[in-house]
Design a protein around this motif. Structure first.
Motif, PDB file in Angstrom:
ATOM      1  N   GLN A   1       0.840  -1.293  -0.550  1.00 12.06           N
ATOM      2  CA  GLN A   1      -0.294   0.225  -0.280  1.00 12.06           C
ATOM      3  C   GLN A   1       1.062   1.188  -0.083  1.00 12.06           C
ATOM      4  OE1 GLN A   1      -3.416  -0.323  -0.134  1.00 12.06           O
ATOM      5  NE2 GLN A   1      -3.069   1.878  -0.950  1.00 12.06           N
ATOM      6  N   THR A   2       1.990   1.272   0.833  1.00 15.13           N
ATOM      7  CA  THR A   2       2.639   2.574   0.420  1.00 15.13           C
ATOM      8  C   THR A   2       3.090   2.522  -0.359  1.00 15.13           C
ATOM      9  OG1 THR A   2       3.642   2.044   3.107  1.00 15.13           O
ATOM     10  CG2 THR A   2       4.903   3.702   2.254  1.00 15.13           C
ATOM     11  N   ALA A   3       3.685   1.575  -0.952  1.00 15.83           N
ATOM     12  CA  ALA A   3       4.154   1.498  -2.448  1.00 15.83           C
ATOM     13  C   ALA A   3       3.609   2.221  -3.341  1.00 15.83           C
ATOM     14  CB  ALA A   3       4.471   0.311  -3.185  1.00 15.83           C
ATOM     15  N   LEU A   4       2.055   1.613  -3.041  1.00 22.72           N
ATOM     16  CA  LEU A   4       1.084   2.207  -4.083  1.00 22.72           C
ATOM     17  C   LEU A   4       0.683   4.234  -4.554  1.00 22.72           C
ATOM     18  CD1 LEU A   4      -1.709  -0.842  -3.647  1.00 22.72           C
ATOM     19  CD2 LEU A   4       0.223   0.186  -6.033  1.00 22.72           C
ATOM     20  N   PHE A   5       1.070   4.417  -2.836  1.00 22.57           N
ATOM     21  CA  PHE A   5       1.060   5.516  -2.809  1.00 22.57           C
ATOM     22  C   PHE A   5       2.137   6.690  -3.340  1.00 22.57           C
ATOM     23  CE2 PHE A   5       0.338   8.656   1.692  1.00 22.57           C
ATOM     24  CZ  PHE A   5       0.442   9.334   1.380  1.00 22.57           C
ATOM     25  N   HIS A   6       3.073   5.467  -3.542  1.00 25.15           N
ATOM     26  CA  HIS A   6       4.276   6.681  -3.766  1.00 25.15           C
ATOM     27  C   HIS A   6       3.854   6.251  -5.314  1.00 25.15           C
ATOM     28  CE1 HIS A   6       6.755   5.883  -0.322  1.00 25.15           C
ATOM     29  NE2 HIS A   6       7.795   6.301  -0.213  1.00 25.15           N
ATOM     30  N   ASP A   7       3.573   5.354  -6.217  1.00 26.94           N
ATOM     31  CA  ASP A   7       3.568   5.463  -6.911  1.00 26.94           C
ATOM     32  C   ASP A   7       2.726   7.123  -7.640  1.00 26.94           C
ATOM     33  OD1 ASP A   7       5.004   3.206  -7.427  1.00 26.94           O
ATOM     34  OD2 ASP A   7       3.657   2.465  -7.794  1.00 26.94           O
ATOM     35  N   ALA A   8       1.500   6.999  -6.937  1.00 30.24           N
ATOM     36  CA  ALA A   8       0.422   8.363  -6.825  1.00 30.24           C
ATOM     37  C   ALA A   8       1.395   9.416  -6.931  1.00 30.24           C
ATOM     38  CB  ALA A   8      -1.095   8.192  -6.267  1.00 30.24           C
ATOM     39  N   VAL A   9       2.013   8.853  -6.041  1.00 34.53           N
ATOM     40  CA  VAL A   9       2.398  10.908  -5.720  1.00 34.53           C
ATOM     41  C   VAL A   9       3.427  11.224  -6.962  1.00 34.53           C
ATOM     42  CG1 VAL A   9       3.787  12.444  -4.062  1.00 34.53           C
ATOM     43  CG2 VAL A   9       2.281  10.817  -3.518  1.00 34.53           C
ATOM     44  N   HIS A  10       4.360  10.639  -6.739  1.00 35.06           N
ATOM     45  CA  HIS A  10       4.463  10.362  -8.422  1.00 35.06           C
ATOM     46  C   HIS A  10       4.105  10.907  -9.736  1.00 35.06           C
ATOM     47  CE1 HIS A  10       8.186   9.227 -11.345  1.00 35.06           C
ATOM     48  NE2 HIS A  10       9.138   9.803 -10.694  1.00 35.06           N
ATOM     49  N   ALA A  11       3.454  10.656  -9.996  1.00 33.88           N
ATOM     50  CA  ALA A  11       2.234  10.051 -10.890  1.00 33.88           C
ATOM     51  C   ALA A  11       1.646  12.194 -10.336  1.00 33.88           C
ATOM     52  CB  ALA A  11       1.139   9.466 -11.330  1.00 33.88           C
ATOM     53  N   GLY A  12       1.064  12.211  -9.432  1.00 34.27           N
ATOM     54  CA  GLY A  12       0.148  13.634  -9.108  1.00 34.27           C
ATOM     55  C   GLY A  12       1.304  14.918  -9.193  1.00 34.27           C
ATOM     56  N   GLU A  13       2.441  14.293  -9.161  1.00 29.24           N
ATOM     57  CA  GLU A  13       2.746  16.007  -8.466  1.00 29.24           C
ATOM     58  C   GLU A  13       4.474  15.338  -9.004  1.00 29.24           C
ATOM     59  OE1 GLU A  13       1.712  17.531  -6.726  1.00 29.24           O
ATOM     60  OE2 GLU A  13      -0.163  16.593  -6.715  1.00 29.24           O
ATOM     61  N   GLY A  14       5.152  15.198  -9.624  1.00 27.55           N
ATOM     62  CA  GLY A  14       6.085  14.310 -10.194  1.00 27.55           C
ATOM     63  C   GLY A  14       7.647  14.028  -9.457  1.00 27.55           C
ATOM     64  N   ALA A  15       8.186  13.684 -10.057  1.00 28.33           N
ATOM     65  CA  ALA A  15       9.800  13.378  -9.544  1.00 28.33           C
ATOM     66  C   ALA A  15      10.244  13.618  -7.540  1.00 28.33           C
ATOM     67  CB  ALA A  15      10.794  12.812 -10.032  1.00 28.33           C
ATOM     68  N   ILE A  16      10.307  15.238  -8.259  1.00 29.99           N
ATOM     69  CA  ILE A  16      11.275  16.235  -7.384  1.00 29.99           C
ATOM     70  C   ILE A  16      10.203  16.440  -6.407  1.00 29.99           C
ATOM     71  CG2 ILE A  16      12.115  17.950  -6.448  1.00 29.99           C
ATOM     72  CD1 ILE A  16      14.058  16.079  -8.359  1.00 29.99           C
ATOM     73  N   ALA A  17       9.039  16.478  -6.249  1.00 31.72           N
ATOM     74  CA  ALA A  17       7.950  16.689  -5.397  1.00 31.72           C
ATOM     75  C   ALA A  17       7.902  15.604  -4.417  1.00 31.72           C
ATOM     76  CB  ALA A  17       6.324  17.462  -5.117  1.00 31.72           C
ATOM     77  N   CYS A  18       8.089  14.460  -4.844  1.00 29.61           N
ATOM     78  CA  CYS A  18       7.628  12.438  -4.707  1.00 29.61           C
ATOM     79  C   CYS A  18       9.067  11.994  -3.445  1.00 29.61           C
ATOM     80  CB  CYS A  18       7.477  11.798  -5.428  1.00 29.61           C
ATOM     81  SG  CYS A  18       6.667   9.915  -5.044  1.00 29.61           S
TER      82      CYS A  18
END
Length: 236
Positions: A103-120
């Motif tokens: 679930q934590t991995a899915l959370f990271h994936d969502a933030v990476h897709a939504g906010e970009g690499a640096i914000a993630c």
């Protein structure tokens, strides 16, 4: 006549209270809408903590803070409970730990897709609080709730059926990363994990990959890493 004046007096006296309760209830209701599974699990497994959290939310709702500030304070209140129980996660069963890491991995994936690499990367380094500071936490309410639910579910499992995989060592993590490399993980991912630098554009996907690998790596070393990683997720 005396009864009428008495009734009017009681009504007028109650008006500020009603307004206060309505203001508080708005925040509490919206917080509950964003975190339904977390609150339900706490109520079922940790009723005293659940009651204390609701009281804290009521206090937060009565302040003059903005709604965004109230949600950040509500997240902090849940964080107090996560920190309280984080050490228990070392004794959670393997399956519960796997669910939390995936679930934590899915959370990271969502933030990476939504906010970009640096914000993630900042999110990966500093936890969910970074999303509140950025003003985008509402976009990830479902992930926040799901990850928090899995966190407390793993704690409950640790209480009900404690397991002890032993203390993790640097060699255990090296073994996991070696297995990941053999499975095709880019070298840049290993470097990003080693540095922990939030400015590294690979940090977020690298950690997501590591969480997934740890969730299925079932050797004694893998189980120790799985438990160790879970203990460090109280900030999400």
């Amino acid at each position: 006549m005396r009864l009428i004046f008495t009734a009017l007096f009681l009504l007028l006296a109650a008006l500020p209270v009603v307004a206060q309760e309505r203001l508080t209830s708005e925040f509490e209701t919206r917080f509950a809408e964003r975190n339904p599974r977390t609150l339900a699990l706490l109520q079922a497994e940790f009723p005293e903590d659940h009651a204390a959290l609701l009281q804290r939310l009521k206090v937060i709702g009565a302040t003059r803070q903005s709604l965004a500030e109230k949600f950040a304070a509500g997240f902090d209140a849940v964080g107090v409970l996560r920190r309280k129980y984080a050490e228990r996660l070392r004794f959670a069963p393997a399956e519960a730990l796997s669910g939390l890491l995936v679930q934590t991995a899915l959370f990271h994936d969502a933030v990476h897709a939504g906010e970009g690499a640096i914000a993630c990367g900042v999110f990966a380094k500093n936890g969910t609080g970074a999303l509140y500071l950025r003003g985008v936490s509402a976009r990830y309410a479902t992930h926040i709730d799901a990850q928090s639910t899995m966190f407390f579910a793993a704690v409950a499992a640790a209480v009900e059926d404690p397991q002890d995989f032993g203390q993790s060592s640097p060699n255990d993590l090296t073994a996991l990363l070696t297995t990941m490399a053999e499975a095709g993980m880019p070298k840049a991912y290993a470097e990003a994990i080693a540095s922990g630098n939030p400015a590294n554009r690979n940090l977020c996907p690298a950690l997501s990959t590591m969480f997934r690998a740890a969730a299925v790596y079932g050797t004694p070393e893998g189980l120790r890493v799985r438990a160790d990683l879970a203990q460090n997720l109280e900030g999400y």
